[in-house]
Motif scaffolding. Structure first.
Motif, PDB file in Angstrom:
ATOM      1  N   ILE A 125       0.869  -1.173   0.000  1.00  0.00           N
ATOM      2  CA  ILE A 125       0.000   0.000   0.000  1.00  0.00           C
ATOM      3  C   ILE A 125       0.908   1.225   0.000  1.00  0.00           C
ATOM      4  O   ILE A 125       1.799   1.343   0.829  1.00  0.00           O
ATOM      5  CB  ILE A 125      -0.933   0.025   1.234  1.00  0.00           C
ATOM      6  N   GLU A 126       0.651   2.110  -0.945  1.00  0.00           N
ATOM      7  CA  GLU A 126       1.504   3.277  -1.120  1.00  0.00           C
ATOM      8  C   GLU A 126       0.634   4.526  -1.200  1.00  0.00           C
ATOM      9  O   GLU A 126      -0.431   4.493  -1.796  1.00  0.00           O
ATOM     10  CB  GLU A 126       2.266   3.097  -2.437  1.00  0.00           C
ATOM     11  N   GLU A 127       1.122   5.603  -0.610  1.00  0.00           N
ATOM     12  CA  GLU A 127       0.397   6.866  -0.712  1.00  0.00           C
ATOM     13  C   GLU A 127       1.231   7.827  -1.556  1.00  0.00           C
ATOM     14  O   GLU A 127       2.344   8.180  -1.203  1.00  0.00           O
ATOM     15  CB  GLU A 127       0.139   7.471   0.662  1.00  0.00           C
TER      16      GLU A 127
ATOM     17  N   THR B  24      -4.083   6.884  -1.869  1.00  0.00           N
ATOM     18  CA  THR B  24      -3.610   5.571  -1.445  1.00  0.00           C
ATOM     19  C   THR B  24      -3.860   4.575  -2.566  1.00  0.00           C
ATOM     20  O   THR B  24      -4.983   4.459  -3.062  1.00  0.00           O
ATOM     21  CB  THR B  24      -4.341   5.119  -0.172  1.00  0.00           C
TER      22      THR B  24
ATOM     23  N   GLU C 158      -2.651   0.508  -4.107  1.00  0.00           N
ATOM     24  CA  GLU C 158      -1.962  -0.754  -3.869  1.00  0.00           C
ATOM     25  C   GLU C 158      -1.097  -1.083  -5.082  1.00  0.00           C
ATOM     26  O   GLU C 158      -1.579  -1.106  -6.212  1.00  0.00           O
ATOM     27  CB  GLU C 158      -2.970  -1.874  -3.631  1.00  0.00           C
TER      28      GLU C 158
END
Length: 190
Positions: free
Chosen positions: A31-33, A38, A40
């Motif tokens: 999971i990356e912001e 946000t 995935e």
């Protein structure tokens, strides 16, 4: 610079294993912001050569986000068994079809679609006037041929048959509207 190192370290520490396929390829997600959104990220680490054709369809759809959950090993076993069953059914149907063709082949007549044979050149060549000297047509022969084409082939018998309403057989020579043709007057049928 600190963001760069944080991102690099995130690749190694922040990843979650999603599973392993039959070929030994390992699948991961994180999971990356990015810019407040946000998202995935999903990827595969190949075992051995990086051959994308070794990735099963179920894992491809998971990598592309078409599946929310990664395929389970039980699901993969069931799907593999189904694929094997389909392969066996195809082989059986092919064998039955070959046996049927061999059985019916001697008693049935082969029908061709006409694609194998070429055009009828004899009927094509009949429409051109010919001469005895290597196909060269003299001016006199061309005039005679033109006169014969423009002659009205009707006789008293054909005029009488037309009056009675019976169909009249036409000659094989095409006839044109040469003398009556006027440019720009043709209209498509309605």
């Amino acid at each position: 610079m600190s963001k760069f190192f944080a991102r690099i370290s995130g690749y190694f520490s922040n990843r979650a294993s999603a599973g392993v396929d039959k070929a030994g390829n390992r699948y991961f997600s994180r999971i990356e912001e990015i810019d407040g959104v946000t998202k995935e990220k999903r990827w595969v680490i190949f075992k051995g050569d990086q051959d994308p054709t070794s990735v099963p369809v179920e894992w491809i759809s998971w990598l592309n986000g078409q599946r929310k959950k990664a395929p389970t090993p039980e699901e993969m076993m069931i799907l593999e068994a189904r694929r094997e069953q389909v392969k066996q059914n195809v082989a059986l149907l092919k064998r039955e079809e070959e046996e049927r063709k061999a059985k019916d082949g001697s008693s049935r007549k082969v029908v061709t679609s006409g694609k194998g044979s070429g055009p009828d050149l004899k009927s094509f060549m009949r429409q051109f006037p010919t001469s005895g000297e290597g196909g060269i047509v003299t001016e006199k022969e061309a005039d005679e041929s033109e006169r014969l084409r423009n002659e009205d082939p009707k006789t008293d018998e054909t005029e009488q048959e037309e009056a009675e309403g019976e169909p009249v057989p036409r000659g094989s020579e095409p006839t044109g509207s040469g003398a009556t043709f006027r440019p720009g007057t043709w209209q498509p049928p309605t």
